[in-house]
Write a protein that holds these residues in place. Sequence first.
Motif, PDB file in Angstrom:
ATOM      1  N   VAL A   1       5.720   2.286  10.458  1.00  0.00           N
ATOM      2  CA  VAL A   1       4.279   2.178  10.278  1.00  0.00           C
ATOM      3  C   VAL A   1       3.615   1.479  11.463  1.00  0.00           C
ATOM      4  CG1 VAL A   1       4.461   0.015   8.983  1.00  0.00           C
ATOM      5  CG2 VAL A   1       2.458   1.461   8.676  1.00  0.00           C
ATOM      6  N   MET A   2       4.275   0.489  12.080  1.00  0.00           N
ATOM      7  CA  MET A   2       3.662  -0.222  13.195  1.00  0.00           C
ATOM      8  C   MET A   2       3.540   0.678  14.424  1.00  0.00           C
ATOM      9  SD  MET A   2       3.038  -2.896  11.590  1.00  0.00           S
ATOM     10  CE  MET A   2       2.297  -3.871  12.895  1.00  0.00           C
ATOM     11  N   GLU A   3       4.509   1.587  14.618  1.00  0.00           N
ATOM     12  CA  GLU A   3       4.406   2.549  15.715  1.00  0.00           C
ATOM     13  C   GLU A   3       3.232   3.501  15.484  1.00  0.00           C
ATOM     14  OE1 GLU A   3       7.088   1.661  14.212  1.00  0.00           O
ATOM     15  OE2 GLU A   3       8.561   1.026  15.716  1.00  0.00           O
ATOM     16  N   ASP A   4       3.049   3.946  14.238  1.00  0.00           N
ATOM     17  CA  ASP A   4       1.919   4.822  13.927  1.00  0.00           C
ATOM     18  C   ASP A   4       0.594   4.096  14.100  1.00  0.00           C
ATOM     19  OD1 ASP A   4       3.600   6.900  13.392  1.00  0.00           O
ATOM     20  OD2 ASP A   4       3.499   6.737  11.211  1.00  0.00           O
TER      21      ASP A   4
ATOM     22  N   SER B   1      -0.581  -7.124   8.894  1.00  0.00           N
ATOM     23  CA  SER B   1       0.499  -7.702   8.099  1.00  0.00           C
ATOM     24  C   SER B   1       0.545  -7.126   6.689  1.00  0.00           C
ATOM     25  CB  SER B   1       0.337  -9.227   8.022  1.00  0.00           C
ATOM     26  OG  SER B   1      -0.909  -9.575   7.442  1.00  0.00           O
ATOM     27  N   HIS B   2      -0.585  -6.577   6.217  1.00  0.00           N
ATOM     28  CA  HIS B   2      -0.620  -5.962   4.889  1.00  0.00           C
ATOM     29  C   HIS B   2      -0.107  -4.517   4.911  1.00  0.00           C
ATOM     30  CE1 HIS B   2      -4.012  -8.939   3.553  1.00  0.00           C
ATOM     31  NE2 HIS B   2      -2.854  -9.528   3.819  1.00  0.00           N
ATOM     32  N   LEU B   3       0.169  -4.015   6.112  1.00  0.00           N
ATOM     33  CA  LEU B   3       0.606  -2.622   6.252  1.00  0.00           C
ATOM     34  C   LEU B   3       2.061  -2.509   6.709  1.00  0.00           C
ATOM     35  CD1 LEU B   3      -2.540  -1.340   8.188  1.00  0.00           C
ATOM     36  CD2 LEU B   3      -2.084  -0.981   5.769  1.00  0.00           C
ATOM     37  N   LYS B   4       2.638  -3.597   7.207  1.00  0.00           N
ATOM     38  CA  LYS B   4       3.921  -3.508   7.903  1.00  0.00           C
ATOM     39  C   LYS B   4       5.088  -3.085   7.015  1.00  0.00           C
ATOM     40  CE  LYS B   4       4.923  -8.452   7.436  1.00  0.00           C
ATOM     41  NZ  LYS B   4       5.194  -9.702   8.177  1.00  0.00           N
TER      42      LYS B   4
ATOM     43  N   HIS C   1       0.851  -1.184   0.000  1.00  0.00           N
ATOM     44  CA  HIS C   1       0.000   0.000   0.000  1.00  0.00           C
ATOM     45  C   HIS C   1       0.892   1.240   0.000  1.00  0.00           C
ATOM     46  CE1 HIS C   1      -3.716  -2.240   0.692  1.00  0.00           C
ATOM     47  NE2 HIS C   1      -3.038  -2.976   1.567  1.00  0.00           N
ATOM     48  N   ASN C   2       0.564   2.173  -0.842  1.00  0.00           N
ATOM     49  CA  ASN C   2       1.385   3.371  -1.010  1.00  0.00           C
ATOM     50  C   ASN C   2       0.974   4.442   0.002  1.00  0.00           C
ATOM     51  OD1 ASN C   2       3.205   5.215  -2.035  1.00  0.00           O
ATOM     52  ND2 ASN C   2       1.845   5.896  -3.676  1.00  0.00           N
ATOM     53  N   VAL C   3       1.437   4.293   1.221  1.00  0.00           N
ATOM     54  CA  VAL C   3       1.237   5.301   2.265  1.00  0.00           C
ATOM     55  C   VAL C   3       2.600   5.638   2.855  1.00  0.00           C
ATOM     56  CG1 VAL C   3      -1.141   4.662   2.802  1.00  0.00           C
ATOM     57  CG2 VAL C   3       0.733   3.490   3.948  1.00  0.00           C
ATOM     58  N   ASN C   4       2.756   6.887   3.293  1.00  0.00           N
ATOM     59  CA  ASN C   4       4.067   7.357   3.737  1.00  0.00           C
ATOM     60  C   ASN C   4       4.078   7.945   5.142  1.00  0.00           C
ATOM     61  OD1 ASN C   4       5.501   6.918   1.110  1.00  0.00           O
ATOM     62  ND2 ASN C   4       3.992   8.408   0.411  1.00  0.00           N
ATOM     63  N   ASP C   5       2.913   8.181   5.735  1.00  0.00           N
ATOM     64  CA  ASP C   5       2.897   8.744   7.084  1.00  0.00           C
ATOM     65  C   ASP C   5       1.599   8.352   7.779  1.00  0.00           C
ATOM     66  OD1 ASP C   5       0.878  10.473   6.038  1.00  0.00           O
ATOM     67  OD2 ASP C   5       2.397  11.956   5.488  1.00  0.00           O
ATOM     68  N   LYS C   6       1.440   8.835   9.022  1.00  0.00           N
ATOM     69  CA  LYS C   6       0.286   8.441   9.836  1.00  0.00           C
ATOM     70  C   LYS C   6      -1.025   8.955   9.259  1.00  0.00           C
ATOM     71  CE  LYS C   6      -0.075  10.161  14.028  1.00  0.00           C
ATOM     72  NZ  LYS C   6       0.179  10.376  15.467  1.00  0.00           N
ATOM     73  N   ARG C   7      -1.014  10.141   8.682  1.00  0.00           N
ATOM     74  CA  ARG C   7      -2.242  10.697   8.112  1.00  0.00           C
ATOM     75  C   ARG C   7      -2.730   9.848   6.940  1.00  0.00           C
ATOM     76  NH1 ARG C   7      -3.180  13.659   3.843  1.00  0.00           N
ATOM     77  NH2 ARG C   7      -0.938  13.912   3.464  1.00  0.00           N
ATOM     78  N   GLU C   8      -1.803   9.474   6.064  1.00  0.00           N
ATOM     79  CA  GLU C   8      -2.180   8.633   4.928  1.00  0.00           C
ATOM     80  C   GLU C   8      -2.582   7.231   5.384  1.00  0.00           C
ATOM     81  OE1 GLU C   8       0.990   8.651   2.123  1.00  0.00           O
ATOM     82  OE2 GLU C   8       0.812  10.797   1.666  1.00  0.00           O
ATOM     83  N   LEU C   9      -1.951   6.752   6.462  1.00  0.00           N
ATOM     84  CA  LEU C   9      -2.305   5.449   7.004  1.00  0.00           C
ATOM     85  C   LEU C   9      -3.740   5.445   7.519  1.00  0.00           C
ATOM     86  CD1 LEU C   9      -1.470   2.575   7.920  1.00  0.00           C
ATOM     87  CD2 LEU C   9      -0.642   3.613  10.042  1.00  0.00           C
TER      88      LEU C   9
ATOM     89  N   ILE D   1      -6.976   3.133   6.195  1.00  0.00           N
ATOM     90  CA  ILE D   1      -7.776   2.255   7.065  1.00  0.00           C
ATOM     91  C   ILE D   1      -9.254   2.623   6.989  1.00  0.00           C
ATOM     92  CG2 ILE D   1      -8.159   1.567   9.463  1.00  0.00           C
ATOM     93  CD1 ILE D   1      -5.162   1.921   9.929  1.00  0.00           C
ATOM     94  N   ASN D   2      -9.551   3.904   6.840  1.00  0.00           N
ATOM     95  CA  ASN D   2     -10.952   4.341   6.756  1.00  0.00           C
ATOM     96  C   ASN D   2     -11.650   3.845   5.503  1.00  0.00           C
ATOM     97  OD1 ASN D   2     -10.966   5.698   9.209  1.00  0.00           O
ATOM     98  ND2 ASN D   2     -10.295   7.628   8.317  1.00  0.00           N
TER      99      ASN D   2
END
Length: 280
Positions: free
Chosen positions: A157-160, A148-151, A126-134, A138-139
């Motif tokens: 990313v796991m901390e965010d 596991s699809h985001l790690k 998934h093409n995300v680069n920060d917490k806002r895009e993450l 998810i929404n």
Amino acid sequence: MSLKEQLDNFKKQQVKCQSTLSNIASSSRKPMPAAAISHNKPSAPVKFSSDTERLQLINNVRKSPVGAQIKRVITLLFETRQAFTREQINEKCYVDMHANKAVFESMMKNPKAHYDGRRFSYKAEHNVNDKRELLSLINTYPDGIAASHLKDAYPNVMEDLQALKASEDIWLLSNSQEDIAYPNDFKCEITVDDDFKALFRETEVPSDMLEVEKELKKHGLKPVTDTVARRAAEQKYGIGISKPKHDKKKRKQEITKRTKLTNAHLPELFQSLNASTSLN
């Protein structure tokens, strides 16, 4: 010049240098005039081991299977999150995609690599680069998305993901295998009327499954179980119907600090248990 030829030349240079050093050592044993004696400290011996190890590593990498070389490149792209040309990849991890066409063609088809015609870079699921895009991603998954699809999206990313859980922007629930991230849609928060709650709690469910199945059929619902057929099969094949044993002392239900309450939003369900606990 091939790598084998370079190693052969290097070994010849080592032999020549050792021969020169031996000659110097033998000549130093002869008595020298006092004026020619130098008081300077002797220079450190020349070491060739580090360069030899590097050449051996390069040789081992380029002789390794195609899959092993691809993994080496993917690891480099994943850890650095930078784009590299084939020449830069050769300098960083010694994989020569100019000489090994199989590695180059496999890298262009690899789902974890992006090639723009000149440079390779890591391609996350998934093409995300920060917490806002993450959070935005998810929404878009009302039924949840596996962690596991985001790690591999970006390094922290796991901390965010944990930070979004702490701020209650998402729900991060764990099943028996992995964590699932769900959007926390505040529009779903509704108020239930007290009369409806009381009606729900006062409804008694029959203890006999036959009665339960009759009630379901009465309201046009098909029961999943078939108690009549199950009991008939038990009698036909001589399997006794299991009955509750009343002779055993029923274990007292107590709520302790270690008790996991799954219906904490309905505190009245635990009033009887709390009362028995207080009496004890």
